[in-house]
Scaffold this active site. Sequence first.
Site: not given
Lengths: 575, 183
Positions: A54, A116-117, A166, A475
Amino acid sequence: MIAEARDGAQTLLKCLEAGGIEYMFGYSGGAALPIFDALETAGTKIKFVLARHEQGAVHMADGYARATGRPAAVLVTSGPGAGNTITGIMTAHMDSIPMVVISGQQVTWMLGKDAFQEADIFGITMPIVKHSYLVKNTDDIPRITKEALHIATTGRPGPVLIDMPKNISQGVCNAPLEAEIDLPGYHPDVAYDVNEAEVIAIADAINRSKRPVILAGHGAMLAHAGPELKELAETCQIPVTSTLLGKGIFPESHELSLGMLGMHGTAYANKAICEADLIMSVGSRFDDRIIGQADKFGRNATIIHIDIDPAEIGKMIKPDLQAIGDAKVILTALNKHVTRLQTKDWLAHLDGYKKRFPLNYKKQGGLKMQHILDVMDQLTKSRAVVCTDVGQHQMWAAQFCKTEAPWDWISSGGAGTMGFGFPAAIGAQLGRPDDIVVAVVGDGGFQMTLFELSTAVLQKTPVKILILNNHFLGMVRQWQELFFDNRKSGVDLEGNPDFVKLAEAYGAKGFQIKRPADIEKVLTRALEYNDGPCVINCEVVQEDNVFPMIPAGAALEDMIIEKPKYRMEKPVGST
Amino acid sequence: MNRTIITTDTPVTTLELAIPEQPLHTLSVLVNNQPGVLARIAQVFARRGYNIESLVVSPAADGRFSRMTIGARGEESGLDQIKAQCNKLIDVIHCYDHTSDDIVSKELALVKISVGPDRRAEALQIGEHYGCKTLDLSQDSLILMVTGDSGKLDAMIDMMSDFGIIELVRTGKVVMTRGSGTT
Ligand SMILES: Cc1ncc(C[n+]2csc(CCOP(=O)(O)OP(=O)(O)O)c2C)c(N)n1
């Protein structure tokens, strides 16, 4: 009028498409299933690109926006999917990049129950978005989508998140696709009202100045103010320096260009700022990496700040004069009141600095990043879209890749996000299919998002991935060498893969540069390779340092041109 | 300076304040009446290390909006930045600092004091002086309601602390500009 039967997800895609969205980058998952299904059923022209993470998807949308000036959308699932977008959203927010991020979410009646999630992505992202929505009603989708695009792209642009439960995306939407925006607290149009008195005061100050400098930032780019800026500089004969993100708003080959200023900017740009009697910022936010020690910045100069965001005025530097609004509109008004200045001596003086402190490097003593970038710049005639990652290679790219046109330079400035460069280049290439896009990356940062090679191969984006491979987190190693007695801690990238084989394993082309003599030959072949992405692994010298350098938090006067013989104090600034 | 700490429910204590007090600013923020708005505003303060001293949120005359009246102390420049950042929020209609404006300012407090029959008359008399209303009376306690500007409330609470304050609830102040000014 009776709306045709469509669900929330189909409505969302139709509204995004109507709002001009061409690309959607993302990753699927349960809570986003209705929206993924709508990609198949809604008959949308939006092109969906499946990333491999993502974060990569968000950087792709970001790169697309930076290369085209148009926003893209991101679509991810709830919980971990949404969580993986954080770095990308923060990167976009810091650099004022428009995008719309849609996250799937648990069903509304499970919110707050650790289902969930379920993650409170609306809450988590609050400080790193321009605005956000948690959609609670399917019929709100047309309005919210329209508002989100409007907010993302107007005023000072930025990312907008839409968290979509959803049951909302799955529900029937009865609202017409065309909705009214309802934002009583948001008035980006005021940016186009010019305050004539402010403009005249600024013009007077410019007309009186003897040693003026224009400091051009990303805001000038976002306002498409290049032509007006050039007119101002040329009419008045004022030299122009730019921030990292301002690169390209004024052609760097122009005789009035001083290149980039700041921590690793050119010596002549920093000296010009130190000696100027007038500093006019157009769309920069006087970031700590360009002003160094704030109370010493422009002490003897009249400081003018032109910015679209009132909250930037006086945040870092208190200006003597200001104008709040769109840079293009303000510069257009300003150009009516300015005259040619007698800056011959000042420009000659700065030319002296250009001759005394040029950007240079030694071609002997091993393969140098600078040398490769310099040749790449010549071979592409400074017309490649250069997307960088973060580190030494980024600063050298900023120095040696001359940016001639707006939108040709893409780099994570405010956030300094490693892992940004390559996925951003994929987005840029999709937005600009006819241009050469080069991702300049370090061996460290590339490994943070290299899995997007799959995406690039599948999309057949001919991105040239130039890995400047010093086998170190260069760096950080530089800071350890300069400020921590060269104690190397957590910077050795022992165990790097063979990047050429890795590219081949993904089905991409691999090139190798090991000696200075290879540079031109190999780069020419790589630049001509157009059948998909290619990796050019460059085995550069391991320990080299970027100069000039202003230690973090130090004044611009304290710039160092080369490694000092004495032991340096630890910097007071953070990074 | 010794100052009475009056913002907790614990028994009143006094403590030495190390830093000189910075002026109290009163911001009036008109916002969309929507979930999350308070969190957005609170983040603007918290991120910059500023403490919100008092906060009143209530529906505005126009039902689409809510009014937040926020009291906060801190350096002027930091508060200017906070105001600018609040104004930038999409959900904020406007954010004004009324500190130096011509305003009316009021607050309400409920004070439960520990007092038995022996000193009850004395407590009620002091309460009367501050225009208090007696809301509850029991064998060994008393609830008084006081309204007025914050200074008056401070003074009343200070006087009552002599009896022993069991609980204290203050609304935080609300302000409104006089005449034609906008709050
Ligand atoms: C995500 C992230 N983690 C850590 C850092 C801190 N950091 C800045 S530059 C740098 C080293 C980058 O190394 P490399 O990608 O190999 O590039 P080089 O400096 O060698 O050119 C690190 C670790 C960062 N900017 N971003």
